[in-house]
Design a protein around this motif. Sequence first.
Motif, PDB file in Angstrom:
ATOM      1  N   ASP A   1      38.576  44.185  31.332  1.00 37.27           N
ATOM      2  CA  ASP A   1      38.176  45.107  32.396  1.00 37.27           C
ATOM      3  C   ASP A   1      37.150  44.482  33.342  1.00 37.27           C
ATOM      4  O   ASP A   1      36.998  44.922  34.489  1.00 37.27           O
ATOM      5  CB  ASP A   1      37.588  46.392  31.807  1.00 37.27           C
ATOM      6  CG  ASP A   1      38.622  47.203  31.046  1.00 37.27           C
ATOM      7  OD1 ASP A   1      39.806  47.161  31.430  1.00 37.27           O
ATOM      8  OD2 ASP A   1      38.248  47.896  30.073  1.00 37.27           O
ATOM      9  N   VAL A   2      36.439  43.463  32.855  1.00 38.22           N
ATOM     10  CA  VAL A   2      35.443  42.785  33.690  1.00 38.22           C
ATOM     11  C   VAL A   2      35.776  41.299  33.831  1.00 38.22           C
ATOM     12  O   VAL A   2      34.909  40.462  34.104  1.00 38.22           O
ATOM     13  CB  VAL A   2      34.019  42.968  33.115  1.00 38.22           C
ATOM     14  CG1 VAL A   2      33.545  44.395  33.338  1.00 38.22           C
ATOM     15  CG2 VAL A   2      33.950  42.609  31.639  1.00 38.22           C
ATOM     16  N   GLY A   3      37.050  40.953  33.626  1.00 40.02           N
ATOM     17  CA  GLY A   3      37.517  39.593  33.870  1.00 40.02           C
ATOM     18  C   GLY A   3      37.173  38.583  32.792  1.00 40.02           C
ATOM     19  O   GLY A   3      37.145  37.380  33.056  1.00 40.02           O
ATOM     20  N   LEU A   4      36.923  39.050  31.555  1.00 43.88           N
ATOM     21  CA  LEU A   4      36.576  38.142  30.469  1.00 43.88           C
ATOM     22  C   LEU A   4      37.733  37.985  29.492  1.00 43.88           C
ATOM     23  O   LEU A   4      38.587  38.853  29.377  1.00 43.88           O
ATOM     24  CB  LEU A   4      35.346  38.651  29.716  1.00 43.88           C
ATOM     25  CG  LEU A   4      34.052  38.771  30.514  1.00 43.88           C
ATOM     26  CD1 LEU A   4      32.929  39.266  29.621  1.00 43.88           C
ATOM     27  CD2 LEU A   4      33.680  37.444  31.163  1.00 43.88           C
ATOM     28  N   SER A   5      37.716  36.854  28.780  1.00 40.94           N
ATOM     29  CA  SER A   5      38.743  36.573  27.786  1.00 40.94           C
ATOM     30  C   SER A   5      38.178  35.612  26.751  1.00 40.94           C
ATOM     31  O   SER A   5      37.337  34.757  27.076  1.00 40.94           O
ATOM     32  CB  SER A   5      39.981  35.955  28.443  1.00 40.94           C
ATOM     33  OG  SER A   5      40.839  35.380  27.475  1.00 40.94           O
ATOM     34  N   GLU A   6      38.645  35.727  25.521  1.00 42.07           N
ATOM     35  CA  GLU A   6      38.242  34.784  24.480  1.00 42.07           C
ATOM     36  C   GLU A   6      38.689  33.371  24.791  1.00 42.07           C
ATOM     37  O   GLU A   6      38.202  32.411  24.201  1.00 42.07           O
ATOM     38  CB  GLU A   6      38.819  35.218  23.127  1.00 42.07           C
ATOM     39  CG  GLU A   6      38.196  36.484  22.560  1.00 42.07           C
ATOM     40  CD  GLU A   6      38.771  36.840  21.207  1.00 42.07           C
ATOM     41  OE1 GLU A   6      39.855  36.305  20.879  1.00 42.07           O
ATOM     42  OE2 GLU A   6      38.147  37.639  20.485  1.00 42.07           O
ATOM     43  N   GLU A   7      39.643  33.221  25.726  1.00 39.49           N
ATOM     44  CA  GLU A   7      40.163  31.906  26.074  1.00 39.49           C
ATOM     45  C   GLU A   7      39.250  31.146  27.023  1.00 39.49           C
ATOM     46  O   GLU A   7      39.450  29.951  27.258  1.00 39.49           O
ATOM     47  CB  GLU A   7      41.556  32.055  26.712  1.00 39.49           C
ATOM     48  CG  GLU A   7      42.597  32.661  25.783  1.00 39.49           C
ATOM     49  CD  GLU A   7      42.699  31.897  24.472  1.00 39.49           C
ATOM     50  OE1 GLU A   7      42.816  30.655  24.514  1.00 39.49           O
ATOM     51  OE2 GLU A   7      42.642  32.540  23.403  1.00 39.49           O
TER      52      GLU A   7
ATOM     53  N   LEU B   1      24.682  48.065  36.274  1.00 35.92           N
ATOM     54  CA  LEU B   1      25.763  47.665  35.373  1.00 35.92           C
ATOM     55  C   LEU B   1      25.764  46.147  35.309  1.00 35.92           C
ATOM     56  O   LEU B   1      26.041  45.481  36.305  1.00 35.92           O
ATOM     57  CB  LEU B   1      27.099  48.208  35.894  1.00 35.92           C
ATOM     58  CG  LEU B   1      28.363  47.946  35.088  1.00 35.92           C
ATOM     59  CD1 LEU B   1      28.284  48.589  33.715  1.00 35.92           C
ATOM     60  CD2 LEU B   1      29.584  48.482  35.839  1.00 35.92           C
ATOM     61  N   CYS B   2      25.414  45.592  34.142  1.00 40.94           N
ATOM     62  CA  CYS B   2      25.234  44.139  34.005  1.00 40.94           C
ATOM     63  C   CYS B   2      25.947  43.631  32.758  1.00 40.94           C
ATOM     64  O   CYS B   2      26.186  44.374  31.809  1.00 40.94           O
ATOM     65  CB  CYS B   2      23.757  43.782  33.890  1.00 40.94           C
ATOM     66  SG  CYS B   2      22.720  44.378  35.229  1.00 40.94           S
ATOM     67  N   ILE B   3      26.250  42.338  32.755  1.00 42.41           N
ATOM     68  CA  ILE B   3      26.761  41.656  31.568  1.00 42.41           C
ATOM     69  C   ILE B   3      25.816  40.510  31.250  1.00 42.41           C
ATOM     70  O   ILE B   3      25.423  39.748  32.140  1.00 42.41           O
ATOM     71  CB  ILE B   3      28.176  41.100  31.775  1.00 42.41           C
ATOM     72  CG1 ILE B   3      29.150  42.195  32.189  1.00 42.41           C
ATOM     73  CG2 ILE B   3      28.681  40.435  30.484  1.00 42.41           C
ATOM     74  CD1 ILE B   3      30.527  41.670  32.554  1.00 42.41           C
TER      75      ILE B   3
ATOM     76  N   GLY C   1      34.477  39.142  38.528  1.00 42.97           N
ATOM     77  CA  GLY C   1      35.514  39.964  37.925  1.00 42.97           C
ATOM     78  C   GLY C   1      36.003  41.049  38.868  1.00 42.97           C
ATOM     79  O   GLY C   1      35.674  41.064  40.058  1.00 42.97           O
ATOM     80  N   PRO C   2      36.812  41.974  38.347  1.00 43.49           N
ATOM     81  CA  PRO C   2      37.310  43.097  39.158  1.00 43.49           C
ATOM     82  C   PRO C   2      36.157  43.842  39.813  1.00 43.49           C
ATOM     83  O   PRO C   2      35.126  44.099  39.195  1.00 43.49           O
ATOM     84  CB  PRO C   2      38.036  43.971  38.130  1.00 43.49           C
ATOM     85  CG  PRO C   2      38.413  43.026  37.023  1.00 43.49           C
ATOM     86  CD  PRO C   2      37.304  42.025  36.959  1.00 43.49           C
ATOM     87  N   GLN C   3      36.327  44.180  41.064  1.00 45.33           N
ATOM     88  CA  GLN C   3      35.261  44.823  41.816  1.00 45.33           C
ATOM     89  C   GLN C   3      35.187  46.322  41.518  1.00 45.33           C
ATOM     90  O   GLN C   3      36.187  46.962  41.187  1.00 45.33           O
ATOM     91  CB  GLN C   3      35.474  44.612  43.317  1.00 45.33           C
ATOM     92  CG  GLN C   3      35.392  43.152  43.721  1.00 45.33           C
ATOM     93  CD  GLN C   3      34.050  42.543  43.380  1.00 45.33           C
ATOM     94  OE1 GLN C   3      33.010  43.025  43.840  1.00 45.33           O
ATOM     95  NE2 GLN C   3      34.052  41.488  42.583  1.00 45.33           N
ATOM     96  N   VAL C   4      33.972  46.847  41.625  1.00 45.59           N
ATOM     97  CA  VAL C   4      33.747  48.278  41.435  1.00 45.59           C
ATOM     98  C   VAL C   4      34.111  48.988  42.737  1.00 45.59           C
ATOM     99  O   VAL C   4      33.629  48.627  43.817  1.00 45.59           O
ATOM    100  CB  VAL C   4      32.276  48.568  41.077  1.00 45.59           C
ATOM    101  CG1 VAL C   4      32.022  50.067  41.039  1.00 45.59           C
ATOM    102  CG2 VAL C   4      31.938  47.922  39.747  1.00 45.59           C
ATOM    103  N   MET C   5      34.965  50.003  42.642  1.00 46.30           N
ATOM    104  CA  MET C   5      35.365  50.779  43.804  1.00 46.30           C
ATOM    105  C   MET C   5      34.515  52.027  43.881  1.00 46.30           C
ATOM    106  O   MET C   5      34.556  52.874  42.974  1.00 46.30           O
ATOM    107  CB  MET C   5      36.851  51.142  43.730  1.00 46.30           C
ATOM    108  CG  MET C   5      37.785  49.938  43.566  1.00 46.30           C
ATOM    109  SD  MET C   5      37.677  48.801  44.975  1.00 46.30           S
ATOM    110  CE  MET C   5      38.367  49.851  46.264  1.00 46.30           C
TER     111      MET C   5
END
Length: 204
Positions: A5-11, A40-42, A195-199
């Motif tokens: 959902d925020v453009g992350l992956s285990e890869e 909203l932060c990561i 990552g995906p932008q917040v609309m």
Amino acid sequence: MKPEDVGLSEELQFFKTKNGVKGVPRVTYTTICKCDNFSLCIFFLPSGGVIPLHNHPGMTVFNKLLLGSMHIKSYDWADPIDSSNASSAPSHLRLANVKADGILTAPCNSSVLYPTTGGNIHAFTARTPSAILDVIGPPYSKEDGRDCSYYKEFPYSAFSSGETCPGIEDGKSYGWLEEIDMPENSQMDGIEYLGPQVMETSSC
């Protein structure tokens, strides 16, 4: 919320690097969205990375571990009746109730901390490369009295003089906290969110 959902992956290479870096691992963060009401932060923690013990004054915080595994330690301030029973500690220490002291591994449920309950004072230590999503409302604001404070922890027994820990009968665990200056390992590097932008559908 899921990593994708925020453009992350285990890869991603970050999460494949299992060995810690030399020296003190730096924590990285990215801000997805921020307004007057919330942020909203990561936070990205390499293996061995630490977010030291800190608070969220007057805030409600949702934590969601998206990827990885980390140890969490959290406290709330002890009730006044408990603190009054613990008079042997130096005056600059304050009694706190341990709310969590364990391992989180993704996928797992979200956790919520409130201004005075739920583990408002907490620390994270990454066991593997990890990413944790924070929704903080309202955001930190020194001007509005919501500045971040940092703490050093001591076991209750360090200043108990052999006395029984107050509240032990109801299964609570306690420690002493000392407010300190910002630790060196609290320095973080900010990066751009890609990552995906917040609309925005309305004003936040």
